[in-house]
Design a protein around this motif. Sequence first.
Motif: not given
Length: 259
Positions: A142-158
């Motif tokens: 859960d913690v890793i999921h939240t940190q990855i999703k939160g940390g990478l919000a708005g990052v594009t594929i490029a």
Amino acid sequence: MPRIITIAGNWKMNKTASESVDLAKPIIQALNNQNEVAVIVCPPFTALQAVSGLIENSSVRLGAQNVSDKASGAYTGEISAAMLRDLHVTHVILGHSERRAYYSETDAFINKKVLAALENNLKPILCVGETLDEREGNKTFDVIHTQIKGGLAGVTIAQAENLIIAYEPVWAIGTGKTATPALAQEVHAFIRKELSALLGESVAQKTRILYGGSMKPDNAAALLAEQDIDGGLIGGAALAAKDFLALVESGKAAAGKKA
Ligand code: PGA
């Protein structure tokens, strides 16, 4: 294409500028222009310029340990991505557990820095990891999921092409307690699945996921042999050139086996 094994040294708040030169010199000399392993050194801000001068013609890359989320202006004490780029810094460690714990950095704030870095051609090394309480409470994923999703919000594929992730279980940092290779691999595989869900399978397969937390010459080979462990983010053992170079050698050996 196998992911290039990456060995990054996080010097934390250690070494003056002249001490940093003393540490960086033998590393740079020994590695010359090898390109089997990607090597990054991350001295403190005050030593970046001095180390930058040394690595000019080498394959060793320079990383910072933090960056401002702002571009410029009245932000006393902050250092912008453009200022770092000017010193030939290519990477920046973000979301380290020490900054989360001691300086109250949240996923939302870390995300702003990730975006600022990417917009300015700095490659973030985004750190994620659970505390001992969280692990014992079965909250790791859960913690890793939240940190990855939160940390990478708005990052594009490029943009994600320039991203590196580091899994650093907080209970293993500076404690001498290393995650077992199997335990680390389990979380690395989970992170790759999360990246796939967020940014697609191609990004997930290309992104390097480093392990950090008491990685040392005597435990590196077993960790680096795991399928989803693509290198190490090294604290304590990065402060002695001999140990750091031994870790790079472990990286080379792992790269040969994974090729
Ligand atoms: P350590 O630190 O290798 O001293 O455990 C790793 C890190 O905090 O990046």
